[in-house]
Design a protein around this motif. Structure first.
Motif, short mmCIF file in Angstrom:
data_model
loop_
_atom_site.label_atom_id
_atom_site.label_comp_id
_atom_site.label_asym_id
_atom_site.label_seq_id
_atom_site.Cartn_x
_atom_site.Cartn_y
_atom_site.Cartn_z
N LEU A 25 0.83 -1.00 -0.12
CA LEU A 25 0.13 0.01 0.06
C LEU A 25 0.78 1.40 0.06
CD1 LEU A 25 -2.36 -1.40 2.81
CD2 LEU A 25 -3.01 -0.90 0.09
N PRO A 26 0.44 2.42 -0.17
CA PRO A 26 1.20 3.74 -0.34
C PRO A 26 1.63 3.88 1.06
CG PRO A 26 -1.15 4.18 -1.30
CD PRO A 26 -1.12 2.67 -0.88
N THR A 27 3.16 3.99 0.96
CA THR A 27 3.65 4.59 2.38
C THR A 27 3.62 6.18 2.48
OG1 THR A 27 5.88 4.44 1.02
CG2 THR A 27 5.23 2.68 2.63
N ASP A 28 3.82 6.68 1.33
CA ASP A 28 3.30 8.15 1.32
C ASP A 28 2.33 8.54 0.35
OD1 ASP A 28 4.81 7.71 -0.75
OD2 ASP A 28 6.05 9.45 -0.28
N SER A 29 1.12 9.60 0.59
CA SER A 29 0.37 10.28 -0.09
C SER A 29 0.53 11.52 -0.35
CB SER A 29 -0.88 9.77 0.48
OG SER A 29 -1.10 8.40 0.11
N ILE A 30 0.22 12.03 -1.52
CA ILE A 30 -0.07 13.46 -1.52
C ILE A 30 -1.57 13.78 -1.14
CG2 ILE A 30 -0.05 15.55 -3.23
CD1 ILE A 30 2.55 14.11 -2.96
N GLY A 31 -1.57 14.80 -0.27
CA GLY A 31 -2.95 15.16 0.35
C GLY A 31 -3.15 16.60 0.09
N THR A 32 -4.40 16.92 -0.05
CA THR A 32 -4.98 18.55 -0.14
C THR A 32 -5.84 18.78 0.79
OG1 THR A 32 -5.68 20.03 -1.91
CG2 THR A 32 -6.65 17.73 -2.06
N ASN A 33 -6.09 20.11 0.95
CA ASN A 33 -7.10 20.50 1.82
C ASN A 33 -8.24 20.79 1.40
OD1 ASN A 33 -5.80 22.74 0.96
ND2 ASN A 33 -5.73 23.93 2.94
N THR A 34 -8.35 21.10 -0.01
CA THR A 34 -9.52 21.47 -0.78
C THR A 34 -9.43 20.76 -2.21
OG1 THR A 34 -8.77 23.41 -1.36
CG2 THR A 34 -10.54 23.38 0.22
N LEU A 35 -10.51 20.53 -2.81
CA LEU A 35 -10.70 19.87 -4.19
C LEU A 35 -11.78 20.42 -4.98
CD1 LEU A 35 -9.17 17.05 -5.55
CD2 LEU A 35 -11.68 16.46 -5.24
N ASN A 36 -11.86 20.79 -6.10
CA ASN A 36 -12.88 21.11 -7.02
C ASN A 36 -12.87 20.25 -8.20
OD1 ASN A 36 -14.95 21.92 -8.72
ND2 ASN A 36 -15.04 23.72 -7.71
N PHE A 37 -13.44 19.12 -8.26
CA PHE A 37 -13.14 18.20 -9.51
C PHE A 37 -13.67 18.79 -10.53
CE2 PHE A 37 -14.03 14.45 -12.27
CZ PHE A 37 -12.52 13.67 -12.25
N GLU A 38 -14.80 19.37 -10.38
CA GLU A 38 -15.30 20.12 -11.85
C GLU A 38 -14.31 21.00 -12.37
OE1 GLU A 38 -18.17 18.73 -13.23
OE2 GLU A 38 -18.06 17.49 -11.34
N MET A 39 -13.81 21.90 -11.48
CA MET A 39 -13.08 22.89 -12.07
C MET A 39 -11.49 22.37 -12.18
SD MET A 39 -14.98 25.57 -12.29
CE MET A 39 -13.75 26.83 -12.31
N ARG A 40 -11.26 21.25 -11.88
CA ARG A 40 -9.94 20.52 -11.86
C ARG A 40 -8.79 21.24 -11.22
NH1 ARG A 40 -12.74 16.88 -14.02
NH2 ARG A 40 -12.36 15.82 -15.87
N THR A 41 -9.29 21.78 -9.90
CA THR A 41 -8.44 22.44 -9.14
C THR A 41 -8.14 21.95 -7.67
OG1 THR A 41 -9.96 24.01 -8.24
CG2 THR A 41 -8.82 24.68 -10.20
N ILE A 42 -7.37 22.19 -7.15
CA ILE A 42 -7.05 21.65 -5.58
C ILE A 42 -6.35 22.91 -4.96
CG2 ILE A 42 -6.96 19.04 -6.09
CD1 ILE A 42 -3.60 19.39 -5.87
N GLY A 43 -6.61 22.60 -3.59
CA GLY A 43 -5.96 23.68 -2.68
C GLY A 43 -4.35 23.27 -2.46
N HIS A 44 -4.11 23.76 -1.07
CA HIS A 44 -2.74 23.37 -0.74
C HIS A 44 -2.56 21.96 -0.68
CE1 HIS A 44 -2.30 27.52 0.46
NE2 HIS A 44 -3.16 27.29 1.40
N THR A 45 -1.22 21.48 -1.01
CA THR A 45 -0.83 20.16 -1.12
C THR A 45 0.25 20.08 -0.02
OG1 THR A 45 0.67 20.43 -2.80
CG2 THR A 45 -1.34 19.54 -3.65
N LYS A 46 0.44 18.58 0.29
CA LYS A 46 1.38 18.23 1.37
C LYS A 46 1.52 16.59 1.41
CE LYS A 46 1.02 20.77 5.59
NZ LYS A 46 0.43 20.66 7.13
N THR A 47 2.84 16.32 1.69
CA THR A 47 3.12 14.92 1.44
C THR A 47 2.93 14.26 2.79
OG1 THR A 47 4.66 15.16 -0.32
CG2 THR A 47 4.99 13.32 0.73
N PHE A 48 2.27 13.27 2.91
CA PHE A 48 1.90 12.56 4.41
C PHE A 48 2.40 11.29 4.13
CE2 PHE A 48 -1.42 15.75 3.82
CZ PHE A 48 -1.35 16.39 5.13
#
Ligand code: AMP
Length: 399
Positions: A263-286
């Motif tokens: 399974l993933p040992t790390d992931s890219i995470g975001t705090n907001t996501l708008n699929f329709e607009m194809r945009t995301i907010g801040h990202t962090k590696t967890f």
């Protein structure tokens, strides 16, 4: 596989009904990916060379039994004509009064396409009368539509009872060879890579492939349901809580069988996501735990490295499903990295499912993939070991 193919029978000067899968993606009437049409060319070319009259049958989209020109197959006939470098006749209604006359008058070695079969509800109902009308157009049947072979429809099942010759086309044969033989008796190590949204869609295939593979790499949102099963935090990631028990069972089965599930040992995470607009907010590696307020949207760099290394050492690889929300550029890196790793591996590579194929095509490495399955749902059902009505109905070679 003991199914007869077009190479096993004499189809010269016959009128051959060929069920193809030209269910291509369209945007404003334009084909955005012609892979499915190109995949049927070897069969069509072969029949043209044998001076057969080639009558193509297909569906496109879900017109729900109604004539709806949004789902017309005309653009696919035009695209096929461009690819063949010769004209393709098009009949605007698959039961048109003049269809039979056109077939009688068409030249041997030429191609005709009938309009979308699903403009008639009878197609999906496997209606006998409808199948009989289609069967009357020809004297032999070829199924080259693996993508619909898991459905018993008039053009995949009913029709086969009405014609003396019913065989697989070259694409169907290739699908059965790669998804059947090559995964049943794989060169080892055999690595399966699964991604996408839902465990529920893939639990059957996970279970079946755990009997065959050495490594199973799981990415996409599916991985977070597995993380839940391991007691990890998943934040706001897309999970199926009611499938945690299935994930637990799969992990147990893997450990009993000595199969490594990664399974993933790390992931890219975001705090907001708008699929329709194809945009995301801040990202962090967890690392494995994703805190509340964050959503896993892609596998992280460490996971890419670990997965790629295993893929590089594998002799057989099967990949289905994206590693993240690859439709959004900022979440696509994991999927493209896996596409690259699969393409660069020296092992036999088999890719199934629309999203993975799109990713491979976009990555520019498609020529290095041994086999790209055209049938999404069908390939999964076949790998699960389910009987495919469109395959079992074909003529078998005598043993
Ligand atoms: P599937 O049809 O099950 O193969 O799922 C494909 C879909 O899974 C794609 O549309 C992806 O955007 C989606 N997907 C992959 N990873 C994630 C994720 N981490 N979160 C939400 N959706 C995802």
């Amino acid at each position: 596989m003991s199914i007869k193919t077009i190479a096993d029978v004499d189809l010269s000067k016959k009128t051959v009904l060929v069920r193809v899968d030209f269910n291509v993606p369209l945007e404003s009437g334009r084909i955005t990916d012609n892979s499915r049409i190109r995949a049927a060319l070897p069969t069509i070319d072969y029949l043209i060379k044998r001076s057969a009259k080639v009558i193509l049958l297909s569906h496109l989209g879900r017109p729900k039994g109604q004539k709806n020109l949004k789902y017309s197959l005309r653009p696919t006939a035009q695209e096929l004509s461009r690819l063949l470098g010769s004209s393709v006749l098009f009949v605007e209604d698959c039961l048109a009064a003049d269809a039979q006359k056109t077939i009688v008058e068409m030249e041997y070695g030429s191609v005709m396409m009938l309009e979308n079969l699903r403009f008639y509800a009878e197609e999906e109902e496997n209606n006998e009368e409808f199948a009989k009308k289609l069967a009357a157009y020809g004297n032999a049947y070829v199924n080259d539509a693996f993508g619909t072979a898991h459905r018993a429809h008039a053009s995949t099942a009913g029709i086969t009872h009405m014609l003396p010759i019913k065989v697989a086309g070259f694409l169907m044969q290739k699908e059965l060879e790669f998804l059947g033989n090559r995964t049943a008796n794989p060169e080892r190590p055999f690595t399966v890579i699964l991604g996408g949204a839902k465990v529920s869609d893939k639990i059957g295939v996970i279970d079946a492939l755990l009997d065959k593979c050495d490594n199973m790499l799981i990415g996409g949102a599916m991985a977070y349901t597995f993380h839940l099963a391991q007691g990890k935090q998943v934040g706001n990631s897309l999970v199926e809580k009611d499938r945690v028990a299935d994930a637990t069972a799969a992990l147990q089965k893997a450990s009993q069988k000595g199969v490594k599930i990664l399974l993933p040992t790390d992931s890219i995470g975001t705090n907001t996501l708008n699929f329709e607009m194809r945009t995301i907010g801040h990202t962090k590696t967890f690392s494995e735990d994703i805190p509340a307020g964050w959503q896993g949207v892609d596998i992280g760099p460490k996971t890419i490295e670990i997965f790629s290394e295993i893929i590089g050492k594998s002799k057989t690889i099967f990949w289905n499903g994206p590693m993240g929300i690859f439709e959004i550029t900022a979440c696509a890196e994991g999927t493209f990295a896996i596409a690259k790793a699969v393409a660069q591996s020296d092992g036999t590579s088999i890719v199934g499912g629309g999203d993975s194929i799109t990713a491979i095509n976009k990555s520019g490495f498609s020529s290095r993939i041994d086999f790209m399955s055209t049938g999404g749902g069908a390939s999964l059902e076949f790998l699960e070991g389910k009987k495919m009505p469109g395959v079992t109905a074909l003529d078998h070679k005598s043993m």
